[in-house]
Motif scaffolding. Structure first.
Motif, PDB file in Angstrom:
ATOM      1  N   GLY A  63       0.693  -1.023   0.006  1.00 36.83           N
ATOM      2  CA  GLY A  63       0.082   0.129  -0.090  1.00 36.83           C
ATOM      3  C   GLY A  63       0.863   1.249   0.051  1.00 36.83           C
ATOM      4  O   GLY A  63       1.990   1.235  -0.063  1.00 36.83           O
ATOM      5  N   VAL A  64       0.103   2.310   0.112  1.00 40.16           N
ATOM      6  CA  VAL A  64       0.823   3.729   0.246  1.00 40.16           C
ATOM      7  C   VAL A  64       1.297   3.845   1.618  1.00 40.16           C
ATOM      8  O   VAL A  64       0.621   3.922   2.584  1.00 40.16           O
ATOM      9  N   PRO A  65       2.612   4.164   1.884  1.00 38.58           N
ATOM     10  CA  PRO A  65       3.004   4.467   3.357  1.00 38.58           C
ATOM     11  C   PRO A  65       2.298   5.469   3.831  1.00 38.58           C
ATOM     12  O   PRO A  65       2.261   6.686   3.071  1.00 38.58           O
ATOM     13  N   VAL A  66       1.991   5.626   5.165  1.00 38.65           N
ATOM     14  CA  VAL A  66       1.283   6.759   5.910  1.00 38.65           C
ATOM     15  C   VAL A  66       2.270   7.449   6.652  1.00 38.65           C
ATOM     16  O   VAL A  66       2.208   8.593   6.670  1.00 38.65           O
ATOM     17  N   VAL A  67       2.818   6.472   7.671  1.00 39.67           N
ATOM     18  CA  VAL A  67       3.646   7.316   8.757  1.00 39.67           C
ATOM     19  C   VAL A  67       4.501   6.220   9.246  1.00 39.67           C
ATOM     20  O   VAL A  67       4.367   5.119   9.357  1.00 39.67           O
ATOM     21  N   ALA A  68       5.711   6.595   9.869  1.00 37.76           N
ATOM     22  CA  ALA A  68       6.791   5.910  10.362  1.00 37.76           C
ATOM     23  C   ALA A  68       7.000   6.591  11.807  1.00 37.76           C
ATOM     24  O   ALA A  68       7.234   7.444  12.167  1.00 37.76           O
ATOM     25  N   PHE A  69       7.082   5.508  12.907  1.00 37.83           N
ATOM     26  CA  PHE A  69       7.162   5.571  14.103  1.00 37.83           C
ATOM     27  C   PHE A  69       8.562   5.063  14.633  1.00 37.83           C
ATOM     28  O   PHE A  69       9.026   4.102  14.099  1.00 37.83           O
ATOM     29  N   GLU A  70       9.355   5.907  15.251  1.00 40.21           N
ATOM     30  CA  GLU A  70      10.736   5.290  15.696  1.00 40.21           C
ATOM     31  C   GLU A  70      10.159   4.143  16.575  1.00 40.21           C
ATOM     32  O   GLU A  70       9.349   4.053  17.498  1.00 40.21           O
ATOM     33  N   ALA A  71      11.364   3.013  16.432  1.00 40.28           N
ATOM     34  CA  ALA A  71      10.865   2.060  16.940  1.00 40.28           C
ATOM     35  C   ALA A  71      10.898   1.908  18.535  1.00 40.28           C
ATOM     36  O   ALA A  71      10.177   1.264  19.128  1.00 40.28           O
ATOM     37  N   GLY A  72      11.741   2.916  19.283  1.00 35.67           N
ATOM     38  CA  GLY A  72      11.554   2.986  20.469  1.00 35.67           C
ATOM     39  C   GLY A  72      10.366   3.317  21.327  1.00 35.67           C
ATOM     40  O   GLY A  72      10.182   2.939  22.376  1.00 35.67           O
TER      41      GLY A  72
END
Length: 374
Positions: free
Chosen positions: A167-176
């Protein structure tokens, strides 16, 4: 002994930093992938961003509630998080509490006892006012995204997770953030709200308290709640905790003369005999407090633990008691201060040996590697 809560205690008390490598990214189909490098042209949510979202989301809750007729005698505001990655705001007023207490007293005689009344009053699960992401305005989407990502992240093998999204990427969260850092974000958010006088629009009682919580009583009462509640007010609201602290201080004094080996035995015996670091026994303290009491031994503690780990005769056929001991000694190493060069070498040797063992020992080896690397 649940050493996960000792690790969490270290994190919440600022003794160890949030481990924050990589990113969890979600697309418009709610598929989640892990990537080691920051994705291009996608919104990235950092620890600071998520903390700010919690702050602003709580302000939305406060502002909306303050305009209602229920805004009368508010005595508690709680930003709740737990190991299931659930985040919400709890609030309660004296009138709601009195109604709840009356219902309990109709059914259970023990709710006329002061201890039970006090426990009920501050049990957020019995608060009548609960607010989720839908009440946090535009900032609620960060909580929604966090919970969706966290639900999927537990099934992702980060070592083999690099993959393209359909799909279309929406958001990325820092893994921490996903990997326990959200607890720290909640504490820092509550500290900001208190420092900014964000609760001024509420009709508060004289003993109003605002705090974060984790759902684990030992951590909450000993560490988390004290981050935002003045010490005098804390003991006024929770008088039983003053007695708990005094009894724990007595236990500390009784152990001051012990050698490092005897001190380890002393504190582990207390746990196994239910003297205990858990609620309803002698005192309410998190597991981390065992290691805090041992840290005075410094290099001696490090050497004792490393020698015990080195002396394991075989890595085959280990039972649960063996794994508990290994976990205990490794956790204690976080409280030893700096290693000598010889201890550093010994730690690396143990790490290499554990890498030849089962999955649990490989995980222990990775923990030792993290300790060595600082």
């Amino acid at each position: 002994m649940n050493l996960y809560y000792s690790m969490l205690g270290r994190l919440l008390d600022g003794r160890t930093p949030v481990h924050n490598e990589g990113y969890y990214m979600i697309d418009d189909q709610n598929e989640v992938v892990f990537c080691k490098k920051p994705p291009a042209e996608v919104e990235i949510v950092t620890l600071g961003d998520f903390t700010n979202a919690l702050v602003e989301g709580c302000k939305q809750v406060i502002c909306s509630f303050a305009k209602t007729s229920d805004n009368k005698d508010v005595y508690a505001f709680n930003l709740y998080t737990d190991e299931h990655k659930f985040i919400c705001v709890y609030m309660n007023t004296l009138s709601y509490f009195e109604n709840t207490l009356a219902k309990y007293q109709d059914r259970y005689e023990n709710y006329y006892e002061q201890h039970e009344i006090q426990s009920l009053k501050y049990n957020s699960g019995d608060f009548d006012l609960q607010f989720g992401q839908d009440h946090m305005g535009e900032y609620g989407r960060y909580v929604t995204q966090f919970e969706t990502i966290a639900y999927c992240a537990s099934d992702i093998d980060k070592e083999h997770a690099e993959q393209a999204m359909e799909g279309v990427p929406v958001v990325a969260f820092e893994a921490g953030i996903i990997e326990d850092g959200y607890y720290v974000c909640a504490i820092e958010a509550m500290q900001r709200l208190v420092n900014e006088d964000a609760f001024n629009s509420l009709d508060k009682t004289d003993n109003f308290i605002a705090y974060a919580s984790t759902g684990e009583d030992g951590l909450d009462y000993d560490i988390v709640m004290r981050k935002t509640i003045d010490a005098n007010l804390y003991y006024l609201v929770f008088p039983e905790m003053k007695e708990s602290d005094e009894k724990f201080d007595e236990a500390i004094n009784e152990s001051k003369h012990l050698t490092v080996s005897d001190a380890i035995s002393y504190w582990t015996d207390i746990i196994h005999n239910n003297n205990s670091l858990e609620p309803s026994f002698t005192y309410i303290k998190p597991t981390m407090e065992i290691f805090v009491q041992l840290e005075r031994f410094g290099s001696e503690l490090a050497q004792e633990c490393l020698d015990k780990l080195t002396e394991l005769p075989s890595l085959e056929n280990l039972d649960n008691a063996d794994y508990e001991k290994i976990g205990f000694y490794i956790e204690a190493l976080y409280f030893c201060g700096s290693f000598t060069p010889e201890q550093m070498k010994q730690c690396v040797q143990i790490e290499q040996r554990f890498l030849e063992g089962d999955d649990i020992l490989i995980e222990c080896a990775n923990e030792l590697k993290a300790i060595v690397s600082g």
